[in-house]
Design an enzyme around this catalytic site. Structure first.
Site, PDB file in Angstrom:
ATOM      1  N   ASP A 113       5.265   2.119   2.243  1.00 34.94           N
ATOM      2  CA  ASP A 113       5.419   1.003   3.178  1.00 34.94           C
ATOM      3  C   ASP A 113       5.206   1.538   4.583  1.00 34.94           C
ATOM      4  OD1 ASP A 113       6.282  -1.770   3.937  1.00 34.94           O
ATOM      5  OD2 ASP A 113       7.888  -0.645   4.921  1.00 34.94           O
ATOM      6  N   GLU A 157       0.102  -1.465   0.757  1.00 30.68           N
ATOM      7  CA  GLU A 157      -0.089  -2.884   1.039  1.00 30.68           C
ATOM      8  C   GLU A 157      -1.488  -3.122   1.599  1.00 30.68           C
ATOM      9  OE1 GLU A 157       3.609  -5.447   2.345  1.00 30.68           O
ATOM     10  OE2 GLU A 157       3.610  -3.576   3.463  1.00 30.68           O
ATOM     11  N   ASP A 160      13.084  -0.881   4.556  1.00 31.16           N
ATOM     12  CA  ASP A 160      11.806  -0.236   4.302  1.00 31.16           C
ATOM     13  C   ASP A 160      11.765   0.436   2.932  1.00 31.16           C
ATOM     14  OD1 ASP A 160      10.962  -1.051   6.808  1.00 31.16           O
ATOM     15  OD2 ASP A 160      11.671   0.780   7.786  1.00 31.16           O
TER      16      ASP A 160
END
Length: 397
Positions: free
Chosen positions: A188, A273, A354
């Site tokens: 992330d 992502e 996170d």
């Protein structure tokens, strides 16, 4: 198997005055030919005609015979032909919807570079001599070329800070897939921490631009005081600004290279992502910090290094609610403002925002990997939608 990968090895070199003058003339001629060919193709398109590389190559021969463009004969013809090939590639990418429409090259803003093929250079015993030159380039060999490697293309460039570089493209037989492992990690990206891994590890954000912001502001103020024009003092001040930017860029790239190499070596599968960084840069409050984090460069490095070493990079859909979903029970929260860094789920699990997002990214990436979609298809999907779009179930009342 990843064998025979074509790889560019970039080195810094220090030209003599004669070599610098020759290369500067070559840069100017390359830019001139590119702009002339682009103008011709634009005019032809306005007349509903099409001009290809072969036609522009014939035009180049005619241009050299004119009195106005006779100076094109003073430099090697190979970089000029390569400029026409690059223009053809630019149009191919445009019509393939992979790039914007080609633009004219600017003397001040465009990159100064010239590409030489095997017919325009000689490489023997570690000494590189370009066409129209009598002496080899004084190259700083910071790392050795692969044993027995023979460059197929040489690109010479000069950056805004006045540094000269030569890039040698050759086969690298040393690149082999790493031994497979059973480890996978979710990543992330963020601003407070550059990376947060599903293992709980957090990588701090160096903020290279912020660290040199005062030095950059000083150099920019000095440049603003100089009279606009072609004066030597303004050129010197512009070079000082460029050196600060180059320092920031070099440090950022070095950090990302070390980070991505470590992730690829330690993990068989890396899940990230599929962020729309270009759209995120429209946020004026965060644009500077996002640019400094260089998330796009991080992803690009992961892609090609994973391809080199036989690893897998999986990108999950950007709309997947990785921060709002509990990684323990799967409950989806209604809202999750950015200022909330720690939260407690109804099941009693206390989450770091996170770390929880990284765990969810890993889980959905491994689940979606069975469909076979990867990073590449997502970037070419029409409409910008990811190849792994995950449907978000509604929270039960």
């Amino acid at each position: 198997m990843t064998t025979g990968v074509r790889r560019a090895f970039k080195y810094r070199f220090y030209p003599t005055d004669a070599q610098a003058a020759e290369l500067s003339r070559t840069f100017g001629c390359v830019r001139k030919v590119y702009n002339l060919a682009l103008a011709v193709r634009m005019q032809a398109w306005a007349r509903q005609e099409r001009v290809n590389y072969i036609q522009t190559s014939a035009m180049l021969t005619a241009w050299k015979k004119t009195e106005e463009l006779a100076y094109l004969n003073e430099v090697s013809c190979v970089p000029l032909q390569q400029a026409l090939r690059h223009l053809q590639t630019a149009f191919t990418n445009f019509f393939g919807k992979r790039a914007k429409y080609p633009r004219f090259k600017s003397r001040k803003k465009s990159r100064n570079s010239a590409e030489y093929t095997t017919s325009a250079f000689r490489f023997r015993n570690g000494r590189l001599t370009l066409a129209k030159m009598t002496e080899p380039l004084k190259i700083v060999w910071s790392r050795p070329l692969p044993e027995g490697a023979s460059p197929s293309t040489v690109t010479v460039s000069k950056d805004a800070a006045g540094r000269w570089y030569v890039s040698l493209l050759c086969e690298d037989p040393c690149l082999q897939p790493l031994p497979p492992t059973d480890t996978a990690v979710g990543v992330d990206v963020g601003l407070d921490h550059l990376l947060t891994l599903s293992t709980g590890e957090k990588v701090s954000n160096p903020r290279h631009e912020r660290r040199d912001r005062a030095r950059l502001a000083t150099a920019q103020r000095q440049l603003a005081r100089k009279a606009k024009g072609e004066g030597a003092n303004r050129a010197k001040a512009r070079r000082k600004v460029a050196k600060v930017y180059a320092r920031i860029t070099d440090r950022r790239r070095d950090h990302l290279h070390k980070l991505t190499t470590r992730l690829v070596r330690e993990n068989q599968t890396i899940v990230i992502e599929d962020l729309a960084v270009r759209n995120m840069l429209k946020n004026s409050s965060l644009a500077r910090a996002i640019s400094d984090a260089a998330w796009s460069d991080f992803r690009s490095m992961l892609e090609y290094k994973a391809q080199w070493y036989g690893r897998a990079v999986i990108a999950v859909d950007r709309w997947f609610p990785s921060s709002k979903r509990c990684s323990a029970c799967g409950t989806l929260q209604d809202t999750m403002p950015l200022n909330v860094r720690t939260w407690t789920c109804d099941c009693g699990t206390v989450h770091d925002r996170d770390v929880n997002a990284a765990k969810n990214i890993l889980a959905v990436g491994l689940t979606a990997s069975v469909c076979g979609a990867g990073v590449r298809p997502q970037r070419s999907t029409p409409g910008g939608q990811s190849a792994r779009k995950q449907k978000t179930p509604r929270r039960e009342p």
